[in-house]
Design an enzyme around this catalytic site. Structure first.
Site, PDB file in Angstrom:
ATOM      1  N   HIS A 113      63.891 -22.030 -11.500  1.00 33.04           N
ATOM      2  CA  HIS A 113      63.685 -21.488 -10.155  1.00 33.04           C
ATOM      3  C   HIS A 113      62.757 -22.427  -9.400  1.00 33.04           C
ATOM      4  O   HIS A 113      61.706 -22.825  -9.909  1.00 33.04           O
ATOM      5  CB  HIS A 113      63.077 -20.086 -10.256  1.00 33.04           C
ATOM      6  CG  HIS A 113      62.548 -19.571  -8.973  1.00 33.04           C
ATOM      7  ND1 HIS A 113      63.299 -19.556  -7.815  1.00 33.04           N
ATOM      8  CD2 HIS A 113      61.330 -19.071  -8.640  1.00 33.04           C
ATOM      9  CE1 HIS A 113      62.571 -19.056  -6.831  1.00 33.04           C
ATOM     10  NE2 HIS A 113      61.371 -18.757  -7.298  1.00 33.04           N
ATOM     11  N   ASN A 137      61.155 -22.523  -1.473  1.00 26.25           N
ATOM     12  CA  ASN A 137      61.563 -21.438  -2.364  1.00 26.25           C
ATOM     13  C   ASN A 137      62.523 -20.509  -1.620  1.00 26.25           C
ATOM     14  O   ASN A 137      62.103 -19.776  -0.729  1.00 26.25           O
ATOM     15  CB  ASN A 137      60.308 -20.692  -2.828  1.00 26.25           C
ATOM     16  CG  ASN A 137      60.607 -19.544  -3.762  1.00 26.25           C
ATOM     17  OD1 ASN A 137      61.752 -19.118  -3.901  1.00 26.25           O
ATOM     18  ND2 ASN A 137      59.566 -19.023  -4.397  1.00 26.25           N
ATOM     19  N   CYS A 139      63.106 -13.370  -7.181  1.00 27.99           N
ATOM     20  CA  CYS A 139      63.475 -14.757  -7.488  1.00 27.99           C
ATOM     21  C   CYS A 139      64.202 -14.885  -8.825  1.00 27.99           C
ATOM     22  O   CYS A 139      64.787 -15.925  -9.114  1.00 27.99           O
ATOM     23  CB  CYS A 139      62.236 -15.644  -7.465  1.00 27.99           C
ATOM     24  SG  CYS A 139      61.472 -15.687  -5.844  1.00 27.99           S
TER      25      CYS A 139
HETATM   26  N1  COA Z   1      47.298 -25.404   3.978  1.00 27.21           N
HETATM   27  C1  COA Z   1      46.041 -25.832   3.833  1.00 27.21           C
HETATM   28  N2  COA Z   1      45.134 -25.208   3.074  1.00 27.21           N
HETATM   29  C2  COA Z   1      45.544 -24.098   2.419  1.00 27.21           C
HETATM   30  C3  COA Z   1      46.843 -23.621   2.527  1.00 27.21           C
HETATM   31  C4  COA Z   1      47.746 -24.301   3.342  1.00 27.21           C
HETATM   32  N3  COA Z   1      49.028 -23.916   3.503  1.00 27.21           N
HETATM   33  N4  COA Z   1      46.963 -22.512   1.739  1.00 27.21           N
HETATM   34  C5  COA Z   1      45.766 -22.323   1.175  1.00 27.21           C
HETATM   35  N5  COA Z   1      44.909 -23.262   1.576  1.00 27.21           N
HETATM   36  C6  COA Z   1      43.505 -23.442   1.223  1.00 27.21           C
HETATM   37  C7  COA Z   1      42.881 -22.138   0.826  1.00 27.21           C
HETATM   38  O1  COA Z   1      42.409 -21.420   1.947  1.00 27.21           O
HETATM   39  C8  COA Z   1      41.764 -22.606  -0.071  1.00 27.21           C
HETATM   40  O2  COA Z   1      40.702 -23.037   0.725  1.00 27.21           O
HETATM   41  P1  COA Z   1      39.206 -22.674   0.337  1.00 27.21           P
HETATM   42  O3  COA Z   1      38.993 -23.357  -0.985  1.00 27.21           O
HETATM   43  O4  COA Z   1      38.440 -23.252   1.458  1.00 27.21           O
HETATM   44  O5  COA Z   1      39.167 -21.189   0.251  1.00 27.21           O
HETATM   45  C9  COA Z   1      42.350 -23.837  -0.771  1.00 27.21           C
HETATM   46  O6  COA Z   1      43.440 -24.252   0.055  1.00 27.21           O
HETATM   47  C10 COA Z   1      42.868 -23.565  -2.147  1.00 27.21           C
HETATM   48  O7  COA Z   1      43.686 -22.411  -2.078  1.00 27.21           O
HETATM   49  P2  COA Z   1      44.322 -21.791  -3.349  1.00 27.21           P
HETATM   50  O8  COA Z   1      45.067 -20.548  -2.967  1.00 27.21           O
HETATM   51  O9  COA Z   1      43.297 -21.717  -4.412  1.00 27.21           O
HETATM   52  O10 COA Z   1      45.365 -22.959  -3.680  1.00 27.21           O
HETATM   53  P3  COA Z   1      46.227 -23.158  -4.970  1.00 27.21           P
HETATM   54  O11 COA Z   1      45.909 -24.451  -5.583  1.00 27.21           O
HETATM   55  O12 COA Z   1      46.260 -21.956  -5.857  1.00 27.21           O
HETATM   56  O13 COA Z   1      47.665 -23.321  -4.338  1.00 27.21           O
HETATM   57  C11 COA Z   1      49.694 -22.094  -4.041  1.00 27.21           C
HETATM   58  C12 COA Z   1      48.245 -22.240  -3.639  1.00 27.21           C
HETATM   59  C13 COA Z   1      50.280 -20.908  -3.306  1.00 27.21           C
HETATM   60  C14 COA Z   1      50.451 -23.347  -3.650  1.00 27.21           C
HETATM   61  C15 COA Z   1      49.775 -21.905  -5.585  1.00 27.21           C
HETATM   62  O14 COA Z   1      48.872 -20.905  -5.996  1.00 27.21           O
HETATM   63  C16 COA Z   1      51.150 -21.519  -6.033  1.00 27.21           C
HETATM   64  O15 COA Z   1      52.091 -22.264  -5.862  1.00 27.21           O
HETATM   65  N6  COA Z   1      51.310 -20.345  -6.665  1.00 27.21           N
HETATM   66  C17 COA Z   1      52.619 -19.874  -7.059  1.00 27.21           C
HETATM   67  C18 COA Z   1      53.283 -19.245  -5.877  1.00 27.21           C
HETATM   68  C19 COA Z   1      54.728 -19.036  -6.091  1.00 27.21           C
HETATM   69  O16 COA Z   1      55.397 -19.868  -6.611  1.00 27.21           O
HETATM   70  N7  COA Z   1      55.241 -17.893  -5.622  1.00 27.21           N
HETATM   71  C20 COA Z   1      56.597 -17.550  -5.694  1.00 27.21           C
HETATM   72  C21 COA Z   1      56.969 -17.257  -7.098  1.00 27.21           C
HETATM   73  S1  COA Z   1      58.628 -16.780  -7.185  1.00 27.21           S
END
Ligand code: COA
Length: 338
Positions: free
Chosen positions: A261, A291, A119
């Site tokens: 980004h 993304n 990215c």
């Molecule tokens: N829909 C519904 N629920 C979801 C889900 C989805 N698409 N994805 C995860 N969950 C659930 C999980 O299973 C978890 O449930 P649990 O508490 O029962 O275990 C809960 O939501 C929280 O998950 P978590 O992974 O802790 O969420 P988060 O707040 O960290 O958000 C992201 C997840 C991926 C959105 C976030 O971590 C993020 O944006 N990270 C950066 C990723 C990124 O930008 N990557 C590319 C970089 S170039």
């Protein structure tokens, strides 16, 4: 270490372009595939829909269209292009897709090659191209960011599949005797944290001849520790941008646009709030594309130039970050038309 262009020759941003696939998949549609919903995705990421390359489309075609649009805006004869860099992690050909784009553009005097930095790829490619221009060895370059992550996503993993989409964007840059458009930049890598986000090859070995095996060329789907990547972005992006602003004694309030980004709206908001940059100056099109990896920055730039939010002379603070881990920042002026 922060580098600036330190060149005798300045660089001017004179064109931009983009192209996206036709097929739109919204969050509710994804809910038919995995246990997710529009409310969760929108509130955690800001993403409403993404585009997916379909059967009659290709990443090379999108990248070609994006480049062509940038060249048209710059009003260049394609024969005057010296360099084409394609930032991508998802080439159609592992030997490189950029030469095919060069041929599609009929840019017969250009050398073309791929660059991979996930990215951060567009920013890394932009800085790489700027070195050729700054050294005086080349005059005109097209820098493309294009990715098709949807072919490497595990569509049954709701933690990653909701985030990504496909697209392409490009800029046209050329040397100038006037004010250097690229004020400064910095790029960083930390391979020790690469495990947070990767697209590894599979570790399958097949029999070759008696007593020898060969590795099968194959990749596994994207694997990501979302929380770690999130923490990395909200920590490192303000640091690298802040150092750059300090070095050039630019106050955050002098920035016309924050162009990050496009990974997650919460990351954009967190970085903006660290510099007290108001939301009207934070460029975001996550809602429509998600993304698109190396494409996000030029895709967003092109949208904001063509709808005349970004005006000639505007100062843009830009940062890319992602797998590697890799990240970078650049401060530049938009010199192109509109
Ligand atoms: N829909 C519904 N629920 C979801 C889900 C989805 N698409 N994805 C995860 N969950 C659930 C999980 O299973 C978890 O449930 P649990 O508490 O029962 O275990 C809960 O939501 C929280 O998950 P978590 O992974 O802790 O969420 P988060 O707040 O960290 O958000 C992201 C997840 C991926 C959105 C976030 O971590 C993020 O944006 N990270 C950066 C990723 C990124 O930008 N990557 C590319 C970089 S170039």
């Amino acid at each position: 270490m922060i580098r600036n262009s330190q060149c005798e020759t300045g660089i001017s941003f004179v064109g931009c372009g983009s192209a996206t696939p036709k097929k739109i998949i919204n969050n509710n549609q994804l809910g038919q595939r995995v246990d997710t919903n529009d409310e969760w995705i929108q509130s955690r990421t800001g993403i409403g829909e993404r585009r997916v390359i379909g059967e009659n489309e290709s990443l090379i075609d999108l990248a070609t269209d994006a480049a062509l649009n940038a060249v048209k805006m710059a009003n260049w004869d394609v024969k005057t292009i010296d360099l084409i860099i394609l930032a991508t992690s998802t080439p159609e050909d592992l030997f490189g897709s950029a030469p095919k784009i060069q041929s599609n553009l009929k840019a017969s005097n250009a050398v073309a090659f791929d660059l991979t930095a996930a990215c951060s790829g567009f920013l890394f490619a932009l800085v790489t191209a700027s070195q050729y221009l700054a050294s005086g060895s080349m005059k005109r370059a097209v820098v493309i960011g294009a990715d098709q992550l949807t072919k490497w996503v595990d569509w049954d993993d709701r933690k990653t599949c909701v985030l990504f989409g496909d697209g392409a964007g490009a800029v046209a840059i050329e040397t100038t005797d006037n004010q250097d458009g690229l004020i400064g930049y910095d790029l960083k890598s930390d391979g020790s944290k690469g495990g947070c986000l990767n697209l590894f090859q599979s570790n399958i070995f097949l029999d070759l001849v008696q007593g020898a095996k060969h590795q099968k060329g194959e990749y596994l789907p994207i694997k990501m520790e979302g929380k770690e990547v999130y923490k990395f972005a909200v920590k490192e992006v303000p640091i690298i941008l802040g150092e750059l602003l300090d070095k050039y004694q630019i106050k955050p309030e002098s920035i016309d646009w924050l162009l990050l980004h496009q990974a997650n709206q919460r990351i954009l908001d967190a970085v903006a709030s660290r510099f007290s940059i108001p939301s009207e100056k934070v460029l975001s099109n996550l809602k429509h594309y998600g993304n698109t990896s190396a494409a996000t920055i030029p895709l967003m730039l092109d949208e904001a130039v063509r709808d005349q939010r970004i005006k000639p002379g505007d100062l843009i603070a830009c940062s890319g970050f992602g797998a590697g881990l890799s990240w970078g920042a650049a401060l530049f002026f938009w010199h192109g038309p509109y």
